[in-house]
Scaffold this motif. Structure first.
Motif, PDB file in Angstrom:
ATOM      1  N   GLU A 154       0.818  -1.224   0.000  1.00 16.54           N
ATOM      2  CA  GLU A 154       0.000   0.000   0.000  1.00 16.54           C
ATOM      3  C   GLU A 154       0.854   1.277   0.000  1.00 16.54           C
ATOM      4  OE1 GLU A 154      -3.050  -0.252   2.987  1.00 16.54           O
ATOM      5  OE2 GLU A 154      -4.149  -1.754   1.823  1.00 16.54           O
ATOM      6  N   ARG A 155       2.165   1.131   0.007  1.00 14.70           N
ATOM      7  CA  ARG A 155       3.038   2.306  -0.105  1.00 14.70           C
ATOM      8  C   ARG A 155       2.850   2.935  -1.478  1.00 14.70           C
ATOM      9  NH1 ARG A 155       6.217   3.719  -3.319  1.00 14.70           N
ATOM     10  NH2 ARG A 155       6.126   1.684  -4.325  1.00 14.70           N
ATOM     11  N   ARG A 156       2.562   4.214  -1.499  1.00 11.49           N
ATOM     12  CA  ARG A 156       2.355   4.886  -2.781  1.00 11.49           C
ATOM     13  C   ARG A 156       3.197   6.145  -2.860  1.00 11.49           C
ATOM     14  NH1 ARG A 156       0.274   0.889  -3.703  1.00 11.49           N
ATOM     15  NH2 ARG A 156       2.261   0.822  -4.758  1.00 11.49           N
ATOM     16  N   SER A 157       3.549   6.504  -4.070  1.00 11.02           N
ATOM     17  CA  SER A 157       4.159   7.812  -4.325  1.00 11.02           C
ATOM     18  C   SER A 157       3.051   8.854  -4.348  1.00 11.02           C
ATOM     19  CB  SER A 157       4.871   7.808  -5.680  1.00 11.02           C
ATOM     20  OG  SER A 157       5.961   6.912  -5.674  1.00 11.02           O
ATOM     21  N   MET A 187      12.784   5.023   3.637  1.00 10.31           N
ATOM     22  CA  MET A 187      12.091   6.303   3.877  1.00 10.31           C
ATOM     23  C   MET A 187      10.650   6.217   3.406  1.00 10.31           C
ATOM     24  SD  MET A 187      14.744   9.400   3.464  1.00 10.31           S
ATOM     25  CE  MET A 187      15.469   9.292   1.880  1.00 10.31           C
ATOM     26  N   TYR A 188      10.489   5.685   2.201  1.00  5.36           N
ATOM     27  CA  TYR A 188       9.138   5.511   1.643  1.00  5.36           C
ATOM     28  C   TYR A 188       8.257   4.719   2.623  1.00  5.36           C
ATOM     29  CZ  TYR A 188       8.605   6.603  -3.486  1.00  5.36           C
ATOM     30  OH  TYR A 188       8.402   7.178  -4.715  1.00  5.36           O
ATOM     31  N   LEU A 189       8.785   3.584   3.075  1.00  3.24           N
ATOM     32  CA  LEU A 189       7.980   2.714   3.947  1.00  3.24           C
ATOM     33  C   LEU A 189       7.734   3.369   5.304  1.00  3.24           C
ATOM     34  CD1 LEU A 189       9.617  -0.736   3.086  1.00  3.24           C
ATOM     35  CD2 LEU A 189       7.403   0.128   2.312  1.00  3.24           C
ATOM     36  N   TYR A 191       7.554  11.349  -2.684  1.00  2.00           N
ATOM     37  CA  TYR A 191       8.013  10.473  -3.767  1.00  2.00           C
ATOM     38  C   TYR A 191       9.453  10.801  -4.118  1.00  2.00           C
ATOM     39  CZ  TYR A 191       8.000  13.789  -7.718  1.00  2.00           C
ATOM     40  OH  TYR A 191       8.276  14.805  -8.581  1.00  2.00           O
ATOM     41  N   TRP A 192      10.080   9.810  -4.736  1.00  2.00           N
ATOM     42  CA  TRP A 192      11.453   9.943  -5.201  1.00  2.00           C
ATOM     43  C   TRP A 192      11.392  10.537  -6.593  1.00  2.00           C
ATOM     44  CZ3 TRP A 192      15.345   5.215  -5.227  1.00  2.00           C
ATOM     45  CH2 TRP A 192      16.585   5.638  -5.706  1.00  2.00           C
ATOM     46  N   SER A 193      11.981  11.703  -6.766  1.00  6.44           N
ATOM     47  CA  SER A 193      12.036  12.338  -8.082  1.00  6.44           C
ATOM     48  C   SER A 193      13.463  12.307  -8.617  1.00  6.44           C
ATOM     49  CB  SER A 193      11.575  13.798  -7.997  1.00  6.44           C
ATOM     50  OG  SER A 193      11.850  14.441  -9.235  1.00  6.44           O
ATOM     51  N   THR A 194      13.586  11.856  -9.849  1.00  4.94           N
ATOM     52  CA  THR A 194      14.870  12.009 -10.536  1.00  4.94           C
ATOM     53  C   THR A 194      14.733  13.056 -11.648  1.00  4.94           C
ATOM     54  OG1 THR A 194      14.271  10.013 -11.768  1.00  4.94           O
ATOM     55  CG2 THR A 194      15.913   9.770 -10.032  1.00  4.94           C
ATOM     56  N   GLY A 195      13.654  13.854 -11.509  1.00  4.29           N
ATOM     57  CA  GLY A 195      13.509  15.042 -12.349  1.00  4.29           C
ATOM     58  C   GLY A 195      14.161  16.204 -11.594  1.00  4.29           C
TER      59      GLY A 195
HETATM   60  C1  FMN Z   1      14.674   5.736  -8.973  1.00  2.58           C
HETATM   61  C2  FMN Z   1      13.300   6.298  -9.072  1.00  2.58           C
HETATM   62  C3  FMN Z   1      13.113   7.518  -9.674  1.00  2.58           C
HETATM   63  C4  FMN Z   1      11.828   8.070  -9.795  1.00  2.58           C
HETATM   64  N1  FMN Z   1      11.691   9.286 -10.408  1.00  2.58           N
HETATM   65  C5  FMN Z   1      10.450   9.770 -10.619  1.00  2.58           C
HETATM   66  C6  FMN Z   1      10.269  11.001 -11.320  1.00  2.58           C
HETATM   67  O1  FMN Z   1      11.230  11.655 -11.711  1.00  2.58           O
HETATM   68  N2  FMN Z   1       9.013  11.432 -11.542  1.00  2.58           N
HETATM   69  C7  FMN Z   1       7.914  10.717 -11.102  1.00  2.58           C
HETATM   70  O2  FMN Z   1       6.785  11.141 -11.350  1.00  2.58           O
HETATM   71  N3  FMN Z   1       8.046   9.588 -10.386  1.00  2.58           N
HETATM   72  C8  FMN Z   1       9.289   9.094 -10.135  1.00  2.58           C
HETATM   73  N4  FMN Z   1       9.447   7.942  -9.415  1.00  2.58           N
HETATM   74  C9  FMN Z   1       8.283   7.318  -8.769  1.00  2.58           C
HETATM   75  C10 FMN Z   1       7.661   6.275  -9.678  1.00  2.58           C
HETATM   76  O3  FMN Z   1       7.008   6.937 -10.739  1.00  2.58           O
HETATM   77  C11 FMN Z   1       6.649   5.465  -8.843  1.00  2.58           C
HETATM   78  O4  FMN Z   1       7.351   4.729  -7.875  1.00  2.58           O
HETATM   79  C12 FMN Z   1       5.853   4.514  -9.752  1.00  2.58           C
HETATM   80  O5  FMN Z   1       4.964   5.240 -10.578  1.00  2.58           O
HETATM   81  C13 FMN Z   1       5.027   3.512  -8.959  1.00  2.58           C
HETATM   82  O6  FMN Z   1       4.125   4.183  -8.103  1.00  2.58           O
HETATM   83  P1  FMN Z   1       4.116   3.871  -6.537  1.00  2.58           P
HETATM   84  O7  FMN Z   1       5.432   4.355  -5.999  1.00  2.58           O
HETATM   85  O8  FMN Z   1       2.956   4.647  -5.994  1.00  2.58           O
HETATM   86  O9  FMN Z   1       3.950   2.399  -6.360  1.00  2.58           O
HETATM   87  C14 FMN Z   1      10.709   7.368  -9.274  1.00  2.58           C
HETATM   88  C15 FMN Z   1      10.913   6.128  -8.642  1.00  2.58           C
HETATM   89  C16 FMN Z   1      12.178   5.597  -8.544  1.00  2.58           C
HETATM   90  C17 FMN Z   1      12.380   4.258  -7.864  1.00  2.58           C
END
Ligand code: FMN
Length: 190
Positions: free
Chosen positions: A11-14, A126-128, A139-143
């Motif tokens: 259930e962990r979500r971004s 951290m997410y968990l 959420y983790w952004s690599t943008g």
């Molecule tokens: C290494 C990594 C980089 C990510 N970078 C981005 C990002 O730049 N933009 C974004 O919208 N989501 C990013 N995410 C989040 C993923 O989009 C997200 O984990 C995926 O859509 C699944 O959704 P959930 O985390 O809710 O299960 C990243 C996740 C990881 C692991």
């Protein structure tokens, strides 16, 4: 689903800044996330993660830099005003950002991969860990210019330090838990 580790993982979500209310998260939450990140597995216990917490002025200044870089570095045909507006809106949505940095302590290329893997394990922690705080999400952004020119210099990173992105945090009224995944069996080879 029972309230157990399986539920927490599945259930962990971004959650994204557009979903954040703008309310600020307590510093204790951020400290818990970072403390738990440090419990991630890491080979030879070399603790390859480094974190910078951005909030208030430092956050505002960084978001402005992200926007400036986007405007400066995006070719006219690719520029999107919608994207620029989205970054601008983060100023009122995001509470803290944890800058994710990997520090390598050797020249060994295989060890570098392991260091990056260990930092990623820390980010998952951290997410968990967010699951214990009903309104804290991220959420983790690599943008945000992670791989672009300028961020390395902006954070004054050393040559053995690698930027791995940003953990963007904020407050939400209610967390989403739904998602889907492919059947795990297809990922088992042989
Ligand atoms: C290494 C990594 C980089 C990510 N970078 C981005 C990002 O730049 N933009 C974004 O919208 N989501 C990013 N995410 C989040 C993923 O989009 C997200 O984990 C995926 O859509 C699944 O959704 P959930 O985390 O809710 O299960 C990243 C996740 C990881 C692991």
């Amino acid at each position: 689903m029972d309230n157990n580790i399986n539920q927490i993982i599945r259930e962990r979500r971004s959650h994204y800044p557009q979903e954040f209310t703008g309310a600020l998260l307590d510093d204790n939450i951020i400290n818990t996330l970072i403390e738990n990140a440090c419990w991630a597995p890491n080979h030879t216990l070399n603790f390859p993660w480094r974190f910078i917490v951005l909030k208030e002025t430092s956050l505002s200044k960084w978001l402005q830099q992200v926007l400036d870089n986007y405007i400066k570095n995006t070719p006219a045909e690719k520029f999107s005003q919608k994207t620029a507006d989205k970054i601008q809106a983060y100023q009122k949505q995001v509470s803290q950002v944890i800058v994710l940095i990997c520090e390598h302590d050797s020249e060994n290329a295989n060890k570098h991969k392991e260091d990056l893997a260990a930092v990623a394990c820390g980010v998952e922690n951290m997410y968990l860990s967010l699951s214990q705080f009903p309104n804290a999400a991220g959420y983790w952004s690599t943008g945000m210019g992670t791989y672009g020119e300028g961020m390395h210099a902006y954070f004054e990173l050393k040559s053995n330090q690698e930027l791995m992105g940003f953990f963007m945090l904020g407050s939400v009224d209610k967390k989403r838990t739904e998602s889907s995944r492919k059947d795990y069996k297809q990922f088992i080879l042989g």
